[in-house]
Design a protein around this motif. Structure first.
Motif, PDB file in Angstrom:
ATOM      1  N   ASP A   1       0.853  -1.185   0.000  1.00  0.00           N
ATOM      2  CA  ASP A   1       0.000   0.000   0.000  1.00  0.00           C
ATOM      3  C   ASP A   1       0.892   1.239   0.000  1.00  0.00           C
ATOM      4  O   ASP A   1       1.988   1.230   0.568  1.00  0.00           O
ATOM      5  N   THR A   2       0.413   2.306  -0.635  1.00  0.00           N
ATOM      6  CA  THR A   2       1.171   3.566  -0.646  1.00  0.00           C
ATOM      7  C   THR A   2       0.308   4.705  -0.118  1.00  0.00           C
ATOM      8  O   THR A   2      -0.817   4.907  -0.570  1.00  0.00           O
ATOM      9  N   SER A   3       0.836   5.425   0.838  1.00  0.00           N
ATOM     10  CA  SER A   3       0.301   6.689   1.359  1.00  0.00           C
ATOM     11  C   SER A   3      -0.917   6.568   2.259  1.00  0.00           C
ATOM     12  O   SER A   3      -1.404   7.568   2.760  1.00  0.00           O
ATOM     13  N   GLY A   4      -1.435   5.369   2.478  1.00  0.00           N
ATOM     14  CA  GLY A   4      -2.559   5.205   3.388  1.00  0.00           C
ATOM     15  C   GLY A   4      -3.777   6.028   3.038  1.00  0.00           C
ATOM     16  O   GLY A   4      -4.302   6.767   3.878  1.00  0.00           O
ATOM     17  N   PRO A   5      -4.274   5.925   1.787  1.00  0.00           N
ATOM     18  CA  PRO A   5      -5.421   6.750   1.384  1.00  0.00           C
ATOM     19  C   PRO A   5      -6.713   6.288   2.035  1.00  0.00           C
ATOM     20  O   PRO A   5      -6.891   5.108   2.337  1.00  0.00           O
ATOM     21  N   ALA A   6      -7.620   7.220   2.265  1.00  0.00           N
ATOM     22  CA  ALA A   6      -8.941   6.881   2.794  1.00  0.00           C
ATOM     23  C   ALA A   6      -9.920   7.973   2.414  1.00  0.00           C
ATOM     24  O   ALA A   6      -9.605   9.159   2.496  1.00  0.00           O
ATOM     25  N   LEU A   7     -11.106   7.565   1.996  1.00  0.00           N
ATOM     26  CA  LEU A   7     -12.157   8.504   1.636  1.00  0.00           C
ATOM     27  C   LEU A   7     -13.046   8.762   2.854  1.00  0.00           C
ATOM     28  O   LEU A   7     -13.485   7.832   3.522  1.00  0.00           O
ATOM     29  N   GLY A   8     -13.298  10.039   3.155  1.00  0.00           N
ATOM     30  CA  GLY A   8     -14.177  10.379   4.270  1.00  0.00           C
ATOM     31  C   GLY A   8     -13.514  11.324   5.253  1.00  0.00           C
ATOM     32  O   GLY A   8     -12.279  11.440   5.293  1.00  0.00           O
ATOM     33  N   ASN A   9     -14.341  12.044   6.017  1.00  0.00           N
ATOM     34  CA  ASN A   9     -13.811  12.961   7.021  1.00  0.00           C
ATOM     35  C   ASN A   9     -14.594  12.817   8.321  1.00  0.00           C
ATOM     36  O   ASN A   9     -15.403  11.895   8.473  1.00  0.00           O
ATOM     37  N   THR A  10     -14.353  13.709   9.264  1.00  0.00           N
ATOM     38  CA  THR A  10     -14.986  13.588  10.572  1.00  0.00           C
ATOM     39  C   THR A  10     -16.496  13.791  10.522  1.00  0.00           C
ATOM     40  O   THR A  10     -17.197  13.467  11.477  1.00  0.00           O
ATOM     41  N   SER A  11     -16.991  14.316   9.419  1.00  0.00           N
ATOM     42  CA  SER A  11     -18.439  14.473   9.241  1.00  0.00           C
ATOM     43  C   SER A  11     -19.064  13.275   8.531  1.00  0.00           C
ATOM     44  O   SER A  11     -20.215  13.322   8.109  1.00  0.00           O
ATOM     45  N   TYR A  12     -18.251  12.197   8.376  1.00  0.00           N
ATOM     46  CA  TYR A  12     -18.705  10.979   7.706  1.00  0.00           C
ATOM     47  C   TYR A  12     -19.130  11.268   6.269  1.00  0.00           C
ATOM     48  O   TYR A  12     -20.122  10.719   5.775  1.00  0.00           O
ATOM     49  N   GLN A  13     -18.374  12.131   5.616  1.00  0.00           N
ATOM     50  CA  GLN A  13     -18.669  12.504   4.238  1.00  0.00           C
ATOM     51  C   GLN A  13     -17.501  12.141   3.327  1.00  0.00           C
ATOM     52  O   GLN A  13     -16.337  12.164   3.746  1.00  0.00           O
ATOM     53  N   GLY A  14     -17.826  11.833   2.108  1.00  0.00           N
ATOM     54  CA  GLY A  14     -16.821  11.637   1.068  1.00  0.00           C
ATOM     55  C   GLY A  14     -17.406  12.072  -0.244  1.00  0.00           C
ATOM     56  O   GLY A  14     -18.505  11.620  -0.616  1.00  0.00           O
ATOM     57  N   THR A  15     -16.751  12.955  -0.949  1.00  0.00           N
ATOM     58  CA  THR A  15     -17.295  13.477  -2.212  1.00  0.00           C
ATOM     59  C   THR A  15     -16.274  13.309  -3.331  1.00  0.00           C
ATOM     60  O   THR A  15     -15.745  14.288  -3.867  1.00  0.00           O
ATOM     61  N   PRO A  16     -15.953  12.065  -3.703  1.00  0.00           N
ATOM     62  CA  PRO A  16     -14.916  11.842  -4.699  1.00  0.00           C
ATOM     63  C   PRO A  16     -15.219  12.441  -6.067  1.00  0.00           C
ATOM     64  O   PRO A  16     -14.304  12.700  -6.847  1.00  0.00           O
ATOM     65  N   LYS A  17     -16.494  12.690  -6.348  1.00  0.00           N
ATOM     66  CA  LYS A  17     -16.846  13.262  -7.654  1.00  0.00           C
ATOM     67  C   LYS A  17     -16.188  14.617  -7.872  1.00  0.00           C
ATOM     68  O   LYS A  17     -16.025  15.067  -9.018  1.00  0.00           O
ATOM     69  N   ALA A  18     -15.789  15.281  -6.794  1.00  0.00           N
ATOM     70  CA  ALA A  18     -15.098  16.566  -6.920  1.00  0.00           C
ATOM     71  C   ALA A  18     -13.867  16.445  -7.799  1.00  0.00           C
ATOM     72  O   ALA A  18     -13.478  17.390  -8.495  1.00  0.00           O
ATOM     73  N   TYR A  19     -13.249  15.253  -7.803  1.00  0.00           N
ATOM     74  CA  TYR A  19     -12.037  15.038  -8.597  1.00  0.00           C
ATOM     75  C   TYR A  19     -12.286  15.131 -10.107  1.00  0.00           C
ATOM     76  O   TYR A  19     -11.345  15.251 -10.882  1.00  0.00           O
ATOM     77  N   ALA A  20     -13.540  15.053 -10.522  1.00  0.00           N
ATOM     78  CA  ALA A  20     -13.844  15.038 -11.958  1.00  0.00           C
ATOM     79  C   ALA A  20     -13.410  16.317 -12.659  1.00  0.00           C
ATOM     80  O   ALA A  20     -13.191  16.325 -13.872  1.00  0.00           O
ATOM     81  N   SER A  21     -13.265  17.410 -11.914  1.00  0.00           N
ATOM     82  CA  SER A  21     -12.853  18.678 -12.533  1.00  0.00           C
ATOM     83  C   SER A  21     -11.348  18.769 -12.747  1.00  0.00           C
ATOM     84  O   SER A  21     -10.866  19.672 -13.436  1.00  0.00           O
ATOM     85  N   GLN A  22     -10.601  17.839 -12.156  1.00  0.00           N
ATOM     86  CA  GLN A  22      -9.137  17.869 -12.305  1.00  0.00           C
ATOM     87  C   GLN A  22      -8.756  17.272 -13.647  1.00  0.00           C
ATOM     88  O   GLN A  22      -9.092  16.128 -13.950  1.00  0.00           O
ATOM     89  N   LYS A  23      -8.047  18.029 -14.476  1.00  0.00           N
ATOM     90  CA  LYS A  23      -7.721  17.617 -15.843  1.00  0.00           C
ATOM     91  C   LYS A  23      -6.235  17.344 -16.042  1.00  0.00           C
ATOM     92  O   LYS A  23      -5.804  17.116 -17.174  1.00  0.00           O
ATOM     93  N   ILE A  24      -5.454  17.355 -14.972  1.00  0.00           N
ATOM     94  CA  ILE A  24      -4.017  17.203 -15.102  1.00  0.00           C
ATOM     95  C   ILE A  24      -3.478  16.563 -13.830  1.00  0.00           C
ATOM     96  O   ILE A  24      -4.003  16.783 -12.740  1.00  0.00           O
ATOM     97  N   ALA A  25      -2.444  15.727 -13.969  1.00  0.00           N
ATOM     98  CA  ALA A  25      -1.810  15.146 -12.799  1.00  0.00           C
ATOM     99  C   ALA A  25      -1.042  16.228 -12.038  1.00  0.00           C
ATOM    100  O   ALA A  25      -0.547  17.192 -12.630  1.00  0.00           O
ATOM    101  N   LYS A  26      -0.938  16.046 -10.752  1.00  0.00           N
ATOM    102  CA  LYS A  26      -0.165  16.972  -9.930  1.00  0.00           C
ATOM    103  C   LYS A  26       1.256  17.113 -10.476  1.00  0.00           C
ATOM    104  O   LYS A  26       1.779  18.228 -10.615  1.00  0.00           O
ATOM    105  N   ASP A  27       1.892  15.985 -10.805  1.00  0.00           N
ATOM    106  CA  ASP A  27       3.250  16.015 -11.359  1.00  0.00           C
ATOM    107  C   ASP A  27       3.304  16.801 -12.660  1.00  0.00           C
ATOM    108  O   ASP A  27       4.248  17.554 -12.917  1.00  0.00           O
ATOM    109  N   SER A  28       2.277  16.622 -13.483  1.00  0.00           N
ATOM    110  CA  SER A  28       2.267  17.266 -14.797  1.00  0.00           C
ATOM    111  C   SER A  28       1.954  18.756 -14.695  1.00  0.00           C
ATOM    112  O   SER A  28       2.379  19.538 -15.548  1.00  0.00           O
TER     113      SER A  28
END
Length: 483
Positions: free
Chosen positions: A324-351
């Motif tokens: 495993d790398t970086s220990g990812p997890a979806l959700g916060n202290t409000s028991y929410q996760g909104t992964p669809k927000a990522y749909a607006s990202q059009k480029i990798a962080k590295d790029s």
């Protein structure tokens, strides 16, 4: 008592004689891919497609995850990943465990901690008469793929490891983005490049899948890498692909085509680190990029699955991870996760770091806030798709003044494979916050990894495994044992 023991032994022998063996083996690895990352990516897929699931009781669940093909395989197990030197492995030790069935120290390739060489299941497959392929979505002599053919006390000795590739007599088809350190001007200034030496050694080097189609299909030994005019040494992230880029799906397709068309009665052993860049994205704590890399992994699995449907009684498909790398997890202290927000990202962080570097060059390092602001709108969806808080907008503007403004100085944050501009780091962190995604850090963890299996002998992988046990089980399913 003796009679009973004899009957049991005879029964075991009969079972072994009647057991099916795998003629076609797909050994697929998604680097750095723990269970939480897969689950988060499946939630992202569900959000994008408006997916809902009907439960066994008839209820409809809005927040179900939409599974990848591999998640629907009939066998799903888990694996521990520790190395001989640490509870948290690196890719060299993990790759060695997955390839040879032996634990070693972090940083070591294809050898025990005392530097005794150990040989991989790829060699065992060749001794069975199978065609053998070793591939990756990153460089062919990177830690995971090279564990299947190389022996070195230091994974960073890329040029030495490339020479092991040339001397390997049991792999028929190598494929990946390129060969790292194909020349070594400091130590061997007058030596030919590894590509030239490979041609001298009888390999047909194909630069891109078009060249493979033209001259590689019937070649005796093949090395498939990116076209020589490729924009970068690595295959592009899924999120950054442009027309004409060589993709891992194309590479995997060429590898499968070659091995199957040349396999004859003995079949083939296909190893491919199809998710090599999942790990790189996870190191960068870049959720959107990691999710889409898993789509590329799934596309390759779909191709393997289609093959399985044509040869169900002869095929084994295994997909697992080295750690495993970086220990990812979806959700916060409000028991929410909104992964669809990522749909607006059009480029990798590295790029995006590369984009900013080009912008600096084009403007003679006189980049305006308006240019940065526009790129943040176009490439990240800030202020257009997403309404940012005043503090988020201030953070971006302050970062601009600090690193681009009249008194600003460029600042970089280093991860394992890339150094990123502070603006890229901040933008990605804001996107992570919008998606309510979390990363423990930017390195490996000791978390369990999944093991997915279908086909001949798949039941062997039920329950808890260790990465070192996986190749031993595959060898038995092939009708042999690891040496």
């Amino acid at each position: 008592m003796k009679k009973t023991f004899l009957l049991v032994c005879l029964s075991c022998i009969c079972l072994l004689l009647n057991a099916k063996t795998a003629k076609y083996v797909f050994y697929l690895i998604s680097d750095g891919t723990g269970v939480n990352l897969i689950q988060a990516a499946e939630h992202y897929r569900a959000d994008i497609e408006g997916y809902t699931k009907q439960g066994l009781g008839g209820d409809v669940y809005k927040y179900a995850n939409k599974p990848f093909r591999f998640s629907t395989f009939p066998v799903v197990g888990m694996a521990t990943t520790y190395s001989a030197s640490s509870r948290t492995t690196d890719s060299a030790a993990a790759g060695t465990a997955l390839a040879t069935g032996h634990k070693t120290n972090n940083g070591m390739i294809g050898m025990l901690p005392d530097e005794t060489p150990v040989y991989s299941i790829a060699k065992t497959a060749k001794e069975q008469g199978m065609m053998v392929g070793v591939g990756s979505s990153v460089t062919i002599n990177h830690a995971t793929p090279c564990a299947f053919y190389a022996h070195n006390k230091n994974r960073s000795n890329y040029h030495e490891i490339a020479h092991d590739l040339l001397e390997c007599d049991y792999v028929d088809f190598f494929c990946g983005s390129n060969i790292n350190h194909a020349t070594d001007e400091k130590v061997h200034p007058n030596e030919k490049s590894i590509y030239e030496l490979a041609e001298d050694a009888g390999f047909t080097v194909c630069y891109g899948t078009k060249e493979y189609a033209a001259k590689g299909k019937k070649a005796k030994k093949v090395i498939l890498v990116q076209p020589q005019d490729s924009r970068n040494s690595e295959m592009q992230y899924f999120i950054d692909r442009k027309p004409g880029d060589m993709t891992i799906e194309e590479v995997f397709g060429a590898q499968l085509d070659y091995l199957y068309s040349n396999s004859g009665k003995k079949g083939f052993f296909l190893m491919n680190e199809i998710g090599g860049r999942v790990d790189w994205a996870a190191h960068a704590r870049d959720g959107a990029t990691a999710f889409l890399e898993l789509e590329a992994v799934n596309n390759c699995v779909e191709a393997a699955y289609e093959f399985y449907l044509q040869h169900p009684d002869e095929t084994l498909i295994i997909l697992t991870a080295d750690h495993d790398t970086s220990g990812p997890a979806l959700g916060n202290t409000s028991y929410q996760g909104t992964p669809k927000a990522y749909a607006s990202q059009k480029i990798a962080k590295d790029s995006y770091t590369d984009y900013l570097a080009r912008l600096r060059k084009e403007t003679n390092n006189n980049v305006s806030w308006e240019q940065i602001e526009q790129s943040l709108k176009d490439l990240w969806g800030f202020w257009t798709v997403h309404k940012l808080s005043d503090s988020q907008t201030k953070l971006l503007r302050d970062t601009y003044e600090e690193t681009f403004g009249a008194e600003g100085r460029q600042q970089m944050e280093k991860t394992l494979y890339k150094s990123n501009e502070k603006m890229s780091v901040v933008a990605c962190d804001i996107m992570t916050n919008l998606a309510k995604m979390n990363f423990v850090h930017g390195a490996h963890t000791s978390g369990y990894v999944p093991v997915y299996a279908i086909g001949v002998g798949a039941d062997e992988f039920k329950g808890m495994n260790d990465t070192s046990e996986i190749p031993q089980k595959i060898a038995r399913i092939m009708g042999t044992e690891l040496k």
